[in-house]
Design an enzyme around this catalytic site. Structure first.
Site, PDB file in Angstrom:
ATOM      1  CD  GLU A 143      -2.347  -2.030   0.720  1.00 18.05           C
ATOM      2  OE1 GLU A 143      -1.610  -2.902   0.229  1.00 18.05           O
ATOM      3  OE2 GLU A 143      -3.539  -1.933   0.451  1.00 18.05           O
ATOM      4  CE1 TYR A 145       0.516   3.655   5.293  1.00 16.34           C
ATOM      5  CE2 TYR A 145      -0.222   1.458   4.696  1.00 16.34           C
ATOM      6  CZ  TYR A 145      -0.507   2.739   5.123  1.00 16.34           C
ATOM      7  OH  TYR A 145      -1.798   3.107   5.383  1.00 16.34           O
ATOM      8  NE  ARG A 193      -2.505  -6.636   2.399  1.00 14.25           N
ATOM      9  CZ  ARG A 193      -3.504  -5.844   2.721  1.00 14.25           C
ATOM     10  NH1 ARG A 193      -3.573  -5.338   3.948  1.00 14.25           N
ATOM     11  NH2 ARG A 193      -4.437  -5.568   1.857  1.00 14.25           N
ATOM     12  CG  HIS A 231      -2.823   4.292   1.135  1.00  8.83           C
ATOM     13  ND1 HIS A 231      -3.963   3.534   1.002  1.00  8.83           N
ATOM     14  CD2 HIS A 231      -2.244   3.880   2.280  1.00  8.83           C
ATOM     15  CE1 HIS A 231      -4.069   2.704   2.026  1.00  8.83           C
ATOM     16  NE2 HIS A 231      -3.029   2.891   2.817  1.00  8.83           N
ATOM     17  CD  GLN A 318     -21.893   6.510   2.602  1.00  4.69           C
ATOM     18  OE1 GLN A 318     -22.365   5.866   1.685  1.00  4.69           O
ATOM     19  NE2 GLN A 318     -22.636   7.255   3.387  1.00  4.69           N
TER      20      GLN A 318
HETATM   21  P1  FAD Z   1     -36.285   6.838   2.765  1.00  8.17           P
HETATM   22  O1  FAD Z   1     -35.203   5.957   2.231  1.00  8.17           O
HETATM   23  O2  FAD Z   1     -36.713   7.960   1.961  1.00  8.17           O
HETATM   24  O3  FAD Z   1     -37.498   5.919   3.173  1.00  8.17           O
HETATM   25  C1  FAD Z   1     -38.757   6.421   3.552  1.00  8.17           C
HETATM   26  C2  FAD Z   1     -39.816   5.369   3.269  1.00  8.17           C
HETATM   27  O4  FAD Z   1     -41.048   5.747   3.869  1.00  8.17           O
HETATM   28  C3  FAD Z   1     -40.089   5.155   1.801  1.00  8.17           C
HETATM   29  O5  FAD Z   1     -39.994   3.788   1.471  1.00  8.17           O
HETATM   30  C4  FAD Z   1     -41.522   5.680   1.628  1.00  8.17           C
HETATM   31  O6  FAD Z   1     -42.229   5.007   0.603  1.00  8.17           O
HETATM   32  C5  FAD Z   1     -42.100   5.392   2.996  1.00  8.17           C
HETATM   33  N1  FAD Z   1     -43.300   6.206   3.364  1.00  8.17           N
HETATM   34  C6  FAD Z   1     -43.438   7.549   3.281  1.00  8.17           C
HETATM   35  N2  FAD Z   1     -44.661   7.911   3.746  1.00  8.17           N
HETATM   36  C7  FAD Z   1     -45.301   6.784   4.119  1.00  8.17           C
HETATM   37  C8  FAD Z   1     -46.576   6.517   4.682  1.00  8.17           C
HETATM   38  N3  FAD Z   1     -47.455   7.474   4.973  1.00  8.17           N
HETATM   39  N4  FAD Z   1     -46.911   5.238   4.936  1.00  8.17           N
HETATM   40  C9  FAD Z   1     -46.045   4.233   4.665  1.00  8.17           C
HETATM   41  N5  FAD Z   1     -44.802   4.441   4.138  1.00  8.17           N
HETATM   42  C10 FAD Z   1     -44.432   5.702   3.879  1.00  8.17           C
HETATM   43  N6  FAD Z   1     -26.893   7.322   1.209  1.00  8.17           N
HETATM   44  C11 FAD Z   1     -25.718   6.875   1.587  1.00  8.17           C
HETATM   45  O7  FAD Z   1     -25.424   6.882   2.779  1.00  8.17           O
HETATM   46  N7  FAD Z   1     -24.811   6.407   0.690  1.00  8.17           N
HETATM   47  C12 FAD Z   1     -25.073   6.363  -0.626  1.00  8.17           C
HETATM   48  O8  FAD Z   1     -24.233   5.942  -1.409  1.00  8.17           O
HETATM   49  C13 FAD Z   1     -26.332   6.818  -1.058  1.00  8.17           C
HETATM   50  N8  FAD Z   1     -26.641   6.812  -2.360  1.00  8.17           N
HETATM   51  C14 FAD Z   1     -27.861   7.258  -2.739  1.00  8.17           C
HETATM   52  C15 FAD Z   1     -28.154   7.258  -4.094  1.00  8.17           C
HETATM   53  C16 FAD Z   1     -29.393   7.706  -4.525  1.00  8.17           C
HETATM   54  C17 FAD Z   1     -29.685   7.701  -5.993  1.00  8.17           C
HETATM   55  C18 FAD Z   1     -30.339   8.154  -3.576  1.00  8.17           C
HETATM   56  C19 FAD Z   1     -31.697   8.633  -4.041  1.00  8.17           C
HETATM   57  C20 FAD Z   1     -30.053   8.180  -2.237  1.00  8.17           C
HETATM   58  C21 FAD Z   1     -28.795   7.743  -1.814  1.00  8.17           C
HETATM   59  N9  FAD Z   1     -28.435   7.769  -0.481  1.00  8.17           N
HETATM   60  C22 FAD Z   1     -27.227   7.302  -0.088  1.00  8.17           C
HETATM   61  C23 FAD Z   1     -29.303   8.379   0.535  1.00  8.17           C
HETATM   62  C24 FAD Z   1     -30.013   7.335   1.383  1.00  8.17           C
HETATM   63  O9  FAD Z   1     -30.643   6.399   0.553  1.00  8.17           O
HETATM   64  C25 FAD Z   1     -30.991   8.044   2.302  1.00  8.17           C
HETATM   65  O10 FAD Z   1     -30.288   8.888   3.162  1.00  8.17           O
HETATM   66  C26 FAD Z   1     -31.798   7.064   3.124  1.00  8.17           C
HETATM   67  O11 FAD Z   1     -32.536   6.219   2.279  1.00  8.17           O
HETATM   68  C27 FAD Z   1     -32.760   7.773   4.061  1.00  8.17           C
HETATM   69  O12 FAD Z   1     -33.472   6.812   4.752  1.00  8.17           O
HETATM   70  P2  FAD Z   1     -34.917   7.058   5.370  1.00  8.17           P
HETATM   71  O13 FAD Z   1     -35.342   5.733   5.890  1.00  8.17           O
HETATM   72  O14 FAD Z   1     -34.871   8.184   6.306  1.00  8.17           O
HETATM   73  O15 FAD Z   1     -35.829   7.507   4.181  1.00  8.17           O
HETATM   74  P1  NAP Z   2     -27.034  17.357  -1.061  1.00 12.19           P
HETATM   75  O1  NAP Z   2     -25.822  16.546  -0.965  1.00 12.19           O
HETATM   76  O2  NAP Z   2     -27.406  18.243   0.049  1.00 12.19           O
HETATM   77  O3  NAP Z   2     -26.876  18.228  -2.392  1.00 12.19           O
HETATM   78  C1  NAP Z   2     -27.865  19.102  -2.831  1.00 12.19           C
HETATM   79  C2  NAP Z   2     -27.357  19.903  -4.031  1.00 12.19           C
HETATM   80  O4  NAP Z   2     -28.376  20.749  -4.459  1.00 12.19           O
HETATM   81  C3  NAP Z   2     -26.161  20.758  -3.727  1.00 12.19           C
HETATM   82  O5  NAP Z   2     -25.231  20.603  -4.779  1.00 12.19           O
HETATM   83  C4  NAP Z   2     -26.723  22.179  -3.665  1.00 12.19           C
HETATM   84  O6  NAP Z   2     -25.711  22.996  -4.234  1.00 12.19           O
HETATM   85  C5  NAP Z   2     -27.958  22.111  -4.530  1.00 12.19           C
HETATM   86  N1  NAP Z   2     -29.076  22.912  -4.026  1.00 12.19           N
HETATM   87  C6  NAP Z   2     -29.514  23.054  -2.745  1.00 12.19           C
HETATM   88  N2  NAP Z   2     -30.590  23.852  -2.700  1.00 12.19           N
HETATM   89  C7  NAP Z   2     -30.868  24.224  -3.973  1.00 12.19           C
HETATM   90  C8  NAP Z   2     -31.846  25.043  -4.561  1.00 12.19           C
HETATM   91  N3  NAP Z   2     -32.787  25.642  -3.832  1.00 12.19           N
HETATM   92  N4  NAP Z   2     -31.809  25.211  -5.910  1.00 12.19           N
HETATM   93  C9  NAP Z   2     -30.858  24.622  -6.656  1.00 12.19           C
HETATM   94  N5  NAP Z   2     -29.894  23.846  -6.144  1.00 12.19           N
HETATM   95  C10 NAP Z   2     -29.889  23.634  -4.816  1.00 12.19           C
HETATM   96  O7  NAP Z   2     -28.294  16.426  -1.327  1.00 12.19           O
HETATM   97  P2  NAP Z   2     -28.553  15.216  -2.303  1.00 12.19           P
HETATM   98  O8  NAP Z   2     -27.618  15.223  -3.473  1.00 12.19           O
HETATM   99  O9  NAP Z   2     -30.011  15.283  -2.569  1.00 12.19           O
HETATM  100  O10 NAP Z   2     -28.218  13.950  -1.438  1.00 12.19           O
HETATM  101  C11 NAP Z   2     -29.016  13.630  -0.304  1.00 12.19           C
HETATM  102  C12 NAP Z   2     -28.212  12.856   0.682  1.00 12.19           C
HETATM  103  O11 NAP Z   2     -27.945  11.554   0.169  1.00 12.19           O
HETATM  104  C13 NAP Z   2     -26.900  13.533   0.925  1.00 12.19           C
HETATM  105  O12 NAP Z   2     -26.851  14.042   2.226  1.00 12.19           O
HETATM  106  C14 NAP Z   2     -25.866  12.481   0.697  1.00 12.19           C
HETATM  107  O13 NAP Z   2     -25.052  12.309   1.838  1.00 12.19           O
HETATM  108  C15 NAP Z   2     -26.627  11.202   0.453  1.00 12.19           C
HETATM  109  N6  NAP Z   2     -25.990  10.529  -0.683  1.00 12.19           N
HETATM  110  C16 NAP Z   2     -24.753  10.052  -0.524  1.00 12.19           C
HETATM  111  C17 NAP Z   2     -24.115   9.454  -1.580  1.00 12.19           C
HETATM  112  C18 NAP Z   2     -22.728   8.900  -1.426  1.00 12.19           C
HETATM  113  O14 NAP Z   2     -22.160   8.449  -2.385  1.00 12.19           O
HETATM  114  N7  NAP Z   2     -22.166   8.885  -0.253  1.00 12.19           N
HETATM  115  C19 NAP Z   2     -24.737   9.361  -2.793  1.00 12.19           C
HETATM  116  C20 NAP Z   2     -26.007   9.866  -2.927  1.00 12.19           C
HETATM  117  C21 NAP Z   2     -26.607  10.460  -1.859  1.00 12.19           C
HETATM  118  P3  NAP Z   2     -25.792  24.592  -4.319  1.00 12.19           P
HETATM  119  O15 NAP Z   2     -26.638  25.030  -3.163  1.00 12.19           O
HETATM  120  O16 NAP Z   2     -24.365  25.032  -4.245  1.00 12.19           O
HETATM  121  O17 NAP Z   2     -26.387  24.878  -5.647  1.00 12.19           O
HETATM  122 FE1  SF4 Z   3     -17.272   0.069   5.479  1.00  4.88          FE
HETATM  123 FE2  SF4 Z   3     -19.560  -0.958   6.338  1.00  4.88          FE
HETATM  124 FE3  SF4 Z   3     -19.504   0.435   4.063  1.00  4.88          FE
HETATM  125 FE4  SF4 Z   3     -18.406  -2.015   4.241  1.00  4.88          FE
HETATM  126  S1  SF4 Z   3     -20.572  -1.485   4.433  1.00  4.88           S
HETATM  127  S2  SF4 Z   3     -17.481  -0.243   3.295  1.00  4.88           S
HETATM  128  S3  SF4 Z   3     -17.587  -1.958   6.303  1.00  4.88           S
HETATM  129  S4  SF4 Z   3     -19.069   1.217   6.103  1.00  4.88           S
END
Ligand code: FAD
Ligand code: NAP
Ligand code: SF4
Length: 645
Positions: A143, A145, A193, A231, A318
């Site tokens: 890696e 080191y 390693r 790295h 993460q």
């Molecule tokens: P949600 O996942 O939004 O779940 C809420 C649920 O409640 C839904 O299934 C909805 O249908 C249900 N619901 C709402 N109202 C009702 C009701 N009245 N009755 C019954 N059910 C209801 N996060 C990461 O950490 N790493 C990532 O790489 C990552 N990648 C992402 C990529 C994408 C494209 C997206 C969209 C999100 C990603 N996220 C990622 C974000 C992550 O998925 C969210 O932060 C997480 O899903 C939030 O969880 P939650 O349970 O709070 O809400």
């Molecule tokens: P986000 O990370 O908060 O990004 C929102 C984006 O929208 C920013 O680029 C912001 O930039 C812009 N924005 C905010 N308000 C706006 C407005 N009123 N008009 C136009 N642009 C606006 O949110 P997200 O992309 O929706 O992701 C949601 C969560 O999912 C995040 O917190 C993230 O951690 C998680 N997630 C993580 C991964 C991962 O790979 N780890 C992948 C997907 C999602 P400006 O305000 O500068 O324009």
């Molecule tokens: Fe790390 Fe858990 Fe994500 Fe695996 S699932 S990469 S152990 S945070």
């Protein structure tokens, strides 16, 4: 179980926590555990307070770990790691005074006496490891080191007997192994390693790798483990987009060149992929590291045909590596208990079993429902769509994020095993929830609207949800509004066309003909024109993970995505989007504008329940959409379950 630095090594009460952590993995069936890297001296520590093994006082602190693992019938090696020029402090040393591109501290070149002293420190450290009760040591030679820095001519410009020819450059690690074997005798495991694929320009050639492996065997090593990539390499080696078992081909190439066992590593996260690697003769042994954070019982589950119960590592980095880089204790996104075992004991049960409704089956609701059921409550989980998973059902569609499916498979099985009553297709109303003792709202988020003038009525404006669900036929020119995690994922979704595989995209020489295993990457320029825009003038993607953000940024750059920062949106008209940047006016014509402008909490039931005298517990996006991710959502579900005990 492969080496992982958890951050507990430097905590005042970290050793008893480490003992609990390792003992749980030994009980779960890990055959041989390797600790996180421990430095043989002060100069080699990775950070200012990094852990060392240099005195009996240090050794005594480790005894609690070795005793705990041995009590469970496990075996454990201590990894000895000297950071060399990667050590993040001003007193670092290296073969030559050459600064690493990932460190701001330039190292001092070791004198020949300094090299000799460092070899002695490795040997002393191994001796102390034995005194601490370890079954052996792993010498970290990969890696990028210190040891790696000796091996490669671009980081070793020495003119003495530790520089110049390859025989001279490998003298440092060979002497370390030889002298440890001499000092410790036969009854002591020495795993080495070996950097088999450096993935840096001018890295080792494959002939040198073989030569090194043979010399290491000859010097007395018992096992050779695989190291992939320095790295500072700009090639992903463990992130989720790396195919499962994607580097076993490297270890396979070395099979037969030495007679001691070889271990293969990297992105081996499920028993099936490990079995396949063994069956195909890729290695004698398998090493998994992060998968043991995700599930301490993964081996036992595999042995007892319960693979479907494994909580799979999704390779997101993460909660593990990203946290370490932020100087926080490592844990796991899918298993927040990891390295915090004492806070949420698995055998905890409620003394007051209740009927609990959880509304929303996204990550937060799934975590709460399963943990509440585990602690002894009768749980009903309501979900308005036809499937569990919430936003994970969109995440899993992103190319390179297919592993998210595993988390949904895991939760589905846990819901079954724990007897949670799951009501899909149920948009539950407040009145129906009054019959429960407690109500948990995990209803997630709603996308934030883009409030630029003209956007409201324009059919070209679509949400990321429409795009990821495949509800819109997209044109050739797309503008993505917002560049957070979702904006980046949507861009990847739009440009990924599958023309080139992982190895071609990142320039990995699978034939191992080139030094360092690198060749020219394929041209992956997308046929689609994609623009990403954000208002902030900061670096685009700066909020992405520390260890994976560069991969996303580089991947999109290779695909030709055009990134616009510091943008002020003016209006949307048939001509396109009018915006200003650095005081200049621009018009961007596009077929579609995909809004990824963040999210807001969605909890329509909260107010109704309050009025009805049944306030609910809010978690995940429903509680707070700012900085929400799955790590926080899952952890909040677990925390709530224990708070309601
Ligand atoms: P949600 O996942 O939004 O779940 C809420 C649920 O409640 C839904 O299934 C909805 O249908 C249900 N619901 C709402 N109202 C009702 C009701 N009245 N009755 C019954 N059910 C209801 N996060 C990461 O950490 N790493 C990532 O790489 C990552 N990648 C992402 C990529 C994408 C494209 C997206 C969209 C999100 C990603 N996220 C990622 C974000 C992550 O998925 C969210 O932060 C997480 O899903 C939030 O969880 P939650 O349970 O709070 O809400
Ligand atoms: P986000 O990370 O908060 O990004 C929102 C984006 O929208 C920013 O680029 C912001 O930039 C812009 N924005 C905010 N308000 C706006 C407005 N009123 N008009 C136009 N642009 C606006 O949110 P997200 O992309 O929706 O992701 C949601 C969560 O999912 C995040 O917190 C993230 O951690 C998680 N997630 C993580 C991964 C991962 O790979 N780890 C992948 C997907 C999602 P400006 O305000 O500068 O324009
Ligand atoms: Fe790390 Fe858990 Fe994500 Fe695996 S699932 S990469 S152990 S945070």
């Amino acid at each position: 179980m492969g080496s992982m630095h958890l951050g507990l090594e430097e905590e005042s009460d970290g050793f008893s926590k480490l003992a609990t952590f390792y003992a749980e993995r030994a009980r779960g069936g890990a055959g041989l555990i390797v600790t996180g890297g421990i430095s043989p001296n002060r100069r080699g520590v990775l950070g200012p307070n990094g852990a060392r093994m240099q005195s009996m006082r240090h050794a005594k602190k480790h005894q609690v770990i070795t005793e705990a693992v041995h009590r469970e019938g496990g075996r454990i090696l201590m990894q000895i790691l000297h950071g060399g020029r990667y050590s993040y402090h001003p007193f670092n040393v290296a073969p030559s005074a050459l600064k690493a591109p990932i460190n701001r501290f330039k190292p001092r070149a070791l004198s020949e006496r300094g090299v000799e002293r460092t070899i002695k420190d490795f040997v002393h450290s191994a001796h102390l490891a034995k005194a601490a009760g370890y079954d052996g040591v792993e010498i970290m030679g990969s890696e990028g080191y210190l040891i790696n820095q000796f091996l490669v001519s671009s980081t070793n410009h020495r003119k003495d007997r530790y520089g110049g020819s390859f025989e001279n450059r490998m003298r440092f690690p060979v002497e370390i192994i030889r002298r440890i074997r001499e000092r410790m005798g036969d009854d002591f495991v020495i795993m080495y390693r070996l950097s088999m694929l450096d993935l840096v320009a001018d890295g080792s050639s494959w002939d040198e790798v073989i030569q090194m492996a043979r010399a290491i065997e000859e010097a007395g090593a018992s096992i050779i483990n695989t190291g992939i990539g320095w790295h500072e390499a700009r090639v992903p080696t463990i992130a989720t987009l790396v195919p499962r078992g994607g580097f076993t081909f490297v270890t396979k190439r070395l099979m037969g060149s030495v007679s001691i066992p070889l271990v293969t590593t990297n992105r081996l996260n499920m028993p099936g992929v490990c079995e396949e690697a063994l069956e195909q003769g890729c290695a004698d042994l398998i090493s998994m590291a992060r998968p043991f954070l995700a599930d301490p019982d993964l081996v036992i589950k595999a042995k007892t045909n319960r693979t479907d119960e494994i909580n799979t590592c999704i390779g997101c980095n993460q909660a593990c590596l990203d946290q370490i880089f932020k100087q926080q204790i490592a844990s796991c996104l899918v298993n927040p208990r990891a390295a915090h075992e004492g806070e949420w004991p698995l055998d905890a049960r409620t003394s007051d079993p209740r009927r609990i409704a959880v509304v929303g089956a996204g990550p937060a609701g799934l975590s709460a429902a399963t943990e509440l059921a585990r602690t002894g409550h009768a749980v009903t989980l309501y979900e308005k769509s036809h499937q569990i998973g919430g936003q994970f059902n969109m995440a899993k569609r992103i190319p390179g994020k297919e592993e998210f499916n595993e988390t949904l498979r895991y939760f589905n099985r846990q819901l079954e095993l724990l007897g949670v009553a799951v009501q899909l297709n149920t948009d539950v109303q407040a009145g129906e929830l009054l019959a429960y003792d407690e109500v948990v709202l995990a209803t997630g988020v709603k996308p934030r609207a883009w409030n630029v003038s003209g956007a409201g009525e324009d059919a070209r404006v679509v949400s990321y949800i429409d795009v990821l669900k495949g509800d819109v036929e997209l044109g050739d020119t797309i503008a993505i509004i917002g560049a957070g995690g979702i904006g980046f994922d949507v861009a990847e979704f739009l440009v990924h066309d599958g023309r080139h595989d992982f190895y071609e995209t990142w320039g990995i020489d699978k034939e191992l003909r080139e030094r360092g295993g690198l060749n020219a990457p394929a041209d992956v320029t997308s046929e689609r024109t994609v623009h990403m825009l954000q208002r902030s003038a900061k670096k685009m993607g700066g909020g992405l993970g520390k260890t994976t953000g560069w991969i996303h940024r580089m991947g999109l750059k290779k695909a030709g995505v055009q990134m616009h920062t510091g943008v002020a949106y003016q209006s949307l008209s048939p001509d396109g989007l009018r915006y200003t940047q650095d005081g200049e006016e621009h018009t961007l014509a596009a077929d579609h504008f995909v809004v990824c402008a963040g999210q807001e909490p969605f909890h329509p039931l909260a107010e109704d329940l309050k009025v009805m005298g049944k306030p609910a517990h809010l978690i995940g996006g429903a509680l707070n959409a700012s900085k929400l991710d799955a790590q926080r959502a899952i952890k909040e579900g677990l925390e709530l379950a224990y708070a309601l005990r």
